[in-house]
Design a protein around this motif. Structure first.
Motif, PDB file in Angstrom:
ATOM      1  N   GLY A 146      46.173  71.219  28.203  1.00  0.00           N
ATOM      2  CA  GLY A 146      46.494  72.536  28.726  1.00  0.00           C
ATOM      3  C   GLY A 146      47.986  72.756  28.879  1.00  0.00           C
ATOM      4  O   GLY A 146      48.498  73.844  28.578  1.00  0.00           O
TER       5      GLY A 146
ATOM      6  N   LEU B 237      42.325  78.650  28.883  1.00  0.00           N
ATOM      7  CA  LEU B 237      41.402  78.199  29.931  1.00  0.00           C
ATOM      8  C   LEU B 237      39.981  78.026  29.407  1.00  0.00           C
ATOM      9  O   LEU B 237      39.144  77.439  30.107  1.00  0.00           O
ATOM     10  CB  LEU B 237      41.404  79.199  31.085  1.00  0.00           C
ATOM     11  N   ARG B 238      39.697  78.509  28.197  1.00  0.00           N
ATOM     12  CA  ARG B 238      38.344  78.450  27.640  1.00  0.00           C
ATOM     13  C   ARG B 238      38.152  77.242  26.713  1.00  0.00           C
ATOM     14  O   ARG B 238      37.061  77.040  26.180  1.00  0.00           O
ATOM     15  CB  ARG B 238      38.068  79.753  26.878  1.00  0.00           C
TER      16      ARG B 238
ATOM     17  N   ILE C  54      38.650  71.476  29.594  1.00  0.00           N
ATOM     18  CA  ILE C  54      39.249  72.463  30.494  1.00  0.00           C
ATOM     19  C   ILE C  54      38.180  73.422  31.008  1.00  0.00           C
ATOM     20  O   ILE C  54      38.119  73.704  32.211  1.00  0.00           O
ATOM     21  CB  ILE C  54      40.377  73.218  29.770  1.00  0.00           C
TER      22      ILE C  54
ATOM     23  N   THR D 216      32.392  75.916  35.012  1.00  0.00           N
ATOM     24  CA  THR D 216      33.469  76.843  35.322  1.00  0.00           C
ATOM     25  C   THR D 216      32.881  78.184  35.735  1.00  0.00           C
ATOM     26  O   THR D 216      32.215  78.844  34.947  1.00  0.00           O
ATOM     27  CB  THR D 216      34.411  77.006  34.113  1.00  0.00           C
TER      28      THR D 216
ATOM     29  N   ALA E 100      47.642  79.780  35.462  1.00  0.00           N
ATOM     30  CA  ALA E 100      46.323  79.965  34.849  1.00  0.00           C
ATOM     31  C   ALA E 100      45.402  78.892  35.415  1.00  0.00           C
ATOM     32  O   ALA E 100      45.749  77.706  35.373  1.00  0.00           O
ATOM     33  CB  ALA E 100      46.413  79.862  33.327  1.00  0.00           C
TER      34      ALA E 100
ATOM     35  N   SER F  81      37.837  82.065  35.839  1.00  0.00           N
ATOM     36  CA  SER F  81      39.194  81.813  35.355  1.00  0.00           C
ATOM     37  C   SER F  81      40.094  82.866  35.977  1.00  0.00           C
ATOM     38  O   SER F  81      39.735  84.046  36.033  1.00  0.00           O
ATOM     39  CB  SER F  81      39.266  81.917  33.826  1.00  0.00           C
TER      40      SER F  81
ATOM     41  N   ASN G 135      41.188  77.476  36.457  1.00  0.00           N
ATOM     42  CA  ASN G 135      39.724  77.525  36.436  1.00  0.00           C
ATOM     43  C   ASN G 135      39.172  76.985  37.740  1.00  0.00           C
ATOM     44  O   ASN G 135      39.680  75.989  38.268  1.00  0.00           O
ATOM     45  CB  ASN G 135      39.147  76.684  35.290  1.00  0.00           C
TER      46      ASN G 135
END
Length: 260
Positions: free
Chosen positions: A164, A187-188, A214, A223, A19, A226, A21
């Motif tokens: 994370g 990821l958010r 993150i 970001t 996962a 993702s 970003n």
């Protein structure tokens, strides 16, 4: 800048989960994920300014992903774009690359490391991954476990990396099935590190604070995408990319799936 979380051989149903970003200036032109016209075995987004990419995969299961090393005091404005390192690994022969090819590419990275500003490069294939750091000229194998990689070397426990890794570890241990939206939620995460735990990389307090989450959102930088890369027990690879506006709104989610 980018951040990656990797769960390797932690579940029987999904031996590999990544996962990630991608953090970048909103003004930098970018193409979303697709199979590249000149390299139809290669799936990745593309940096339209320098021509490389930050993360990609091939139909044979070769993988590469990049994070920059944050070191504002040692920036070479004439350095080669680091995004070519990902593309160079993935553009090679579409035949699966084994230990010999990985060793040869690592030797090339070591030989050319001074041409680039600081980076971590995750590369290999779905069965064998390693991370090379050109600043300290070190290599770290991705063995069984959950890993986080941000803008220092893989051994540096920045707060958002630890957060994370903990979130992903708890999720894959506690859930009976893997849900893509749950991984996107990890990821958010937008909570900032406490001041006492902020890294000191020479960019000043305001930027250290802004970049300590993150998911990042500032006026000009944040970001942009993702990405999830999942390989299941049947060697089916799923790639999902979610793109965001400069306000953090979801613009599009792209999905690809194929057998390795």
């Amino acid at each position: 800048m980018c951040i990656l979380f990797i769960a390797n051989k932690m579940r029987d149903d999904y031996p590999l989960l990544i996962a990630a970003n991608r953090d970048e200036f909103y003004a930098r032109p970018t193409a979303p994920s697709t199979f590249w016209e000149n390299h139809p075995h290669l799936l990745a987004g593309q940096d339209l300014e320098a021509g490389g990419t930050w993360m990609g995969v091939t139909r044979n299961g070769d993988i590469a992903a990049l994070t920059n090393v944050r070191d504002p005091h040692n920036i070479n404005k004439n350095a080669v774009s680091r995004g070519e390192l990902v593309a160079n690994w993935l553009e090679q022969s579409p035949a699966p690359k084994g230990n010999a090819e990985q060793s040869a590419y690592l030797a090339k990275l070591e030989k050319t490391r001074q041409r680039y500003n600081g980076y971590n490069l995750l590369f290999g294939n779905v069965n064998a991954l390693q991370v090379y750091n050109n600043v300290n000229n070190s290599t770290h194998s991705i063995d069984t476990g959950v890993y986080g990689l941000s803008n220092a070397d893989i051994a540096t426990p920045w707060p958002k990396v630890t957060q994370g890794v903990t979130a992903l570890s708890d999720y894959i241990e506690q859930q009976s099935t893997i849900n893509d939206d749950d991984l996107f939620d990890i990821l958010r995460h937008e909570n900032k590190a406490e001041d006492a735990h902020l890294p000191d990389t020479g960019i000043g307090y305001e930027w250290e604070k802004a970049l300590s989450s993150i998911f990042i959102q500032t006026e000009k930088y944040g970001t942009r995408t993702s990405t999830l890369l999942l390989v299941d027990k049947n060697n089916t690879l799923t790639w999902k990319e979610r793109r965001f506006s400069d306000r953090g709104e979801t613009l599009e989610t792209r999905a690809f799936s194929f057998s390795i």
